[in-house]
Write a protein that holds these residues in place. Structure first.
Motif, short mmCIF file in Angstrom:
data_model
loop_
_atom_site.label_atom_id
_atom_site.label_comp_id
_atom_site.label_asym_id
_atom_site.label_seq_id
_atom_site.Cartn_x
_atom_site.Cartn_y
_atom_site.Cartn_z
N ALA A 202 0.84 -1.20 0.00
CA ALA A 202 0.00 0.00 0.00
C ALA A 202 0.87 1.25 0.00
O ALA A 202 1.92 1.29 0.66
N HIS A 203 0.44 2.27 -0.73
CA HIS A 203 1.18 3.54 -0.81
C HIS A 203 0.24 4.70 -0.48
O HIS A 203 -0.80 4.84 -1.13
N PRO A 204 0.59 5.54 0.48
CA PRO A 204 -0.21 6.75 0.76
C PRO A 204 0.14 7.86 -0.24
O PRO A 204 1.25 8.38 -0.24
N HIS B 162 3.13 12.71 -4.49
CA HIS B 162 4.11 11.69 -4.13
C HIS B 162 3.56 10.69 -3.14
O HIS B 162 2.54 10.93 -2.48
N CYS B 163 4.27 9.58 -3.02
CA CYS B 163 4.02 8.64 -1.94
C CYS B 163 4.56 9.23 -0.66
O CYS B 163 5.66 9.78 -0.62
N HIS B 164 3.76 9.15 0.44
CA HIS B 164 4.23 9.72 1.70
C HIS B 164 4.94 8.71 2.60
O HIS B 164 5.22 9.00 3.76
N ILE B 165 5.24 7.52 2.09
CA ILE B 165 6.29 6.73 2.71
C ILE B 165 7.58 7.44 2.32
O ILE B 165 7.94 7.50 1.13
N LEU B 166 8.25 8.03 3.29
CA LEU B 166 9.26 9.04 2.94
C LEU B 166 10.44 8.44 2.19
O LEU B 166 11.04 9.11 1.35
N GLU B 167 10.76 7.19 2.47
CA GLU B 167 11.85 6.55 1.74
C GLU B 167 11.46 6.29 0.29
O GLU B 167 12.29 6.33 -0.61
N HIS B 168 10.18 6.02 0.05
CA HIS B 168 9.71 5.88 -1.34
C HIS B 168 9.80 7.22 -2.06
O HIS B 168 10.26 7.30 -3.20
N GLU B 169 9.35 8.26 -1.38
CA GLU B 169 9.45 9.61 -1.95
C GLU B 169 10.90 9.94 -2.29
O GLU B 169 11.20 10.42 -3.39
N GLY C 16 12.37 8.47 -5.37
CA GLY C 16 11.85 8.91 -6.66
C GLY C 16 10.37 8.73 -6.90
O GLY C 16 9.89 8.99 -8.00
N MET C 17 9.62 8.30 -5.88
CA MET C 17 8.18 8.08 -6.06
C MET C 17 7.45 9.41 -5.87
O MET C 17 6.67 9.60 -4.93
N MET C 18 7.74 10.34 -6.77
CA MET C 18 7.24 11.71 -6.66
C MET C 18 7.26 12.33 -8.04
O MET C 18 8.07 11.96 -8.89
#
Ligand code: CU
Length: 500
Positions: free
Chosen positions: A420-422, A478-485, A488-490
């Motif tokens: 899941a991604h916020p 962006h994804c608010h899982i900060l490591e995903h952000e 590059g998930m932004m």
């Protein structure tokens, strides 16, 4: 300040992991040490706020010093009180020695005031944001949002967002307006209106924040900052003393990556009254409320019959099993129930609120027919291998989406991954239209700025793009899982004033 080192022994069920500040032995509790009262962040009420980002230390673990960062203090920051319709100026001084930013999460403001990656604050520099407060009454927050160069090492970069938030840089924003003034809700900050900033952390043996295990392998590990030390307002195993009355809890999940499934140890019903960006139409009765990173919920809890008792605010993650975090990415706490905060109920305070209101406000549902792209919703595919959105990693030199000022758009977010991604959108609140084609639950039928998109789920949201245009300075999604952000998930979007 010495922080508590005890594990509370209030858990009544064997299946619940006790609070364990040292995170070493789940049976290691020491009831002889008095627990610490839950600290309440100082509230600042002003039109001009001065925030200093600075280094500090905390004693999270017994006799061990943890280097931290905070706003105007060692860890976290003051709560900023804003009034809708007023003008606000926020002066942010960077004394943390590395590049950073400060983002006003959930606020509707010009892109140049957003505090995102395009508003860096150099070491020693002062950055000022000023804007009129246009948001509805609700609970918002602030945190760094600096963008370090994307690469495998970015999560170790002390200028990355995940690194800086984990060090302690975050604080709450409370907005009040005429609607909230008129509601019979608890509103005495720190007495019956309580901020709860929820975070998880891990520590090295010497007390330093443990960003990743020493045997961390970026090629195979999930690379998320998650831990088994649970902090509320920066303190583990604290006790909140409340009166026997209705109490309002403003819950902010300020964790880097952890999803919580909040409830109480006696499984009592509580009522959600606000989501990220405003009140709901009416209080929604719940026994669990899941919050992904950056989501907020204001809840009312009726302690009127509970004088002399204690209970626990608990995360019932045991019920989440594999539905949000697949087994390769799980840690112990993703599939366990665990306690966050002891609540001790005493005598009612003066002028207590004693009832849950029947209604709250009107929430005008944005009609999807208002959207200029109803038949061709703007697509956002969340990619986890490699991390990105629509197949692209964040590139600070690329504007991904251009939107016309005054338009209403439907965005369709799809998650083909197993996690899941916020999904967070800057600029202003949106509404959730559907989850996999069906209307969302009642407590998601309000104003949101983060939506948790489950594995293989499709979520449609509708958003108005009003008031501000700037063809140069973007907002973020962006994804608010900060490591995903950070990896590059932004992506970036601008609002252009064009022919209507
Ligand atoms: Cu994600």
């Amino acid at each position: 300040m010495a922080l508590p080192t005890i594990g509370l022994s209030a858990c009544s069920e064997d299946s619940v992991a006790p609070l364990d500040p040292d995170n070493s032995d789940p049976t290691d509790t020491d009831p002889t040490v008095a627990p610490t009262p839950l600290p309440i962040p100082e509230m600042l009420v002003a039109s001009t706020f001065n925030l200093e980002m600075r280094p500090g230390t905390r004693e999270f673990l017994t006799d061990k010093t943890t280097p931290t960062k905070g706003y105007n203090g060692d860890y976290l920051g003051p709560t900023l009180f804003l009034r809708t319709g007023s003008a606000v100026t926020l002066n942010v001084t960077n004394n943390i020695g590395v590049n950073t930013t400060t983002h006003w999460h959930g606020m509707h403001l010009p892109a140049v005031m957003d505090g995102g990656p395009h508003q860096p604050i150099a070491p020693g520099a002062l950055w000022t944001a000023s804007f009129p407060v246009l948001n509805r009454a609700s609970t918002y927050w602030y945190h760094p949002h600096h963008h370090a160069p994307v690469g495998q090492g970015v999560i170790f970069d002390p200028t990355s967002t995940g690194y800086q938030v984990y060090e302690g840089l975050a604080g709450m924003i409370i907005v009040e307006d005429d609607v909230s003034d008129a509601l019979p809700l608890p509103r005495t900050y720190g007495v019956d209106d309580i901020p709860l900033i929820i975070q998880d952390r891990r520590f090295h043996d010497d007390g330093a924040l443990l960003h990743f295990p020493t045997n961390f392998n970026p090629a195979t590990d999930p690379a998320l900052r998650k831990g088994g030390n649970f902090l509320v307002n920066g303190v583990e195993a604290a006790v909140l003393e409340v009166g026997a009355q209705v109490v309002r809890l403003r819950i902010l999940n300020a964790s880097n990556a952890r999803i919580y499934n909040f409830g109480f140890s006696d499984n009592r019903t509580f009522h959600q009254v606000a989501s990220d960006g405003g009140f709901l139409r009416a209080p929604v009765p719940l026994s669990r409320r899941m919050l992904a990173p950056a989501e907020r919920a204001e809840i009312l809890v009726d302690f009127g019959s509970d004088q002399g008792t204690t209970l626990m605010l608990r995360s019932f993650n045991g019920g989440m099993s594999n539905s949000l975090v697949p087994p390769p990415l799980q840690d112990t706490w993703d599939t366990a129930d665990f306690d966050l905060l002891e609540i001790s109920v005493g005598a009612a305070r003066s002028n207590p609120v004693t009832t849950i209101p029947a209604g709250l406000t009107t929430v005008e549902a944005i009609p999807d027919s208002e959207a200029v792209n109803l038949g061709s919703a703007r697509p956002f595919e969340l990619n986890a291998n490699p991390f990105g959105i629509n197949g692209l990693r964040m590139n600070i030199n690329v504007i991904n989406e251009t939107i016309r000022l005054g338009d209403t758009e439907v965005w369709e977010i799809t998650n083909p991954s197993t996690q899941a991604h916020p999904f967070h959108v800057h600029g202003d609140s949106f509404q959730i239209l559907t989850r996999d084609g069906f209307p969302p639950p009642e407590n998601e039928l309000g104003w949101k700025d983060v939506v948790l998109v489950r594995p293989r789920e499709t979520v449609r949201i509708v958003k108005r793009f009003l008031d501000y245009s700037d063809s140069t300075n973007p907002y973020m999604f962006h994804c608010h899982i900060l490591e995903h952000e950070d990896v590059g998930m932004m992506g970036q979007w601008v609002v252009e004033a064009g022919a209507q």
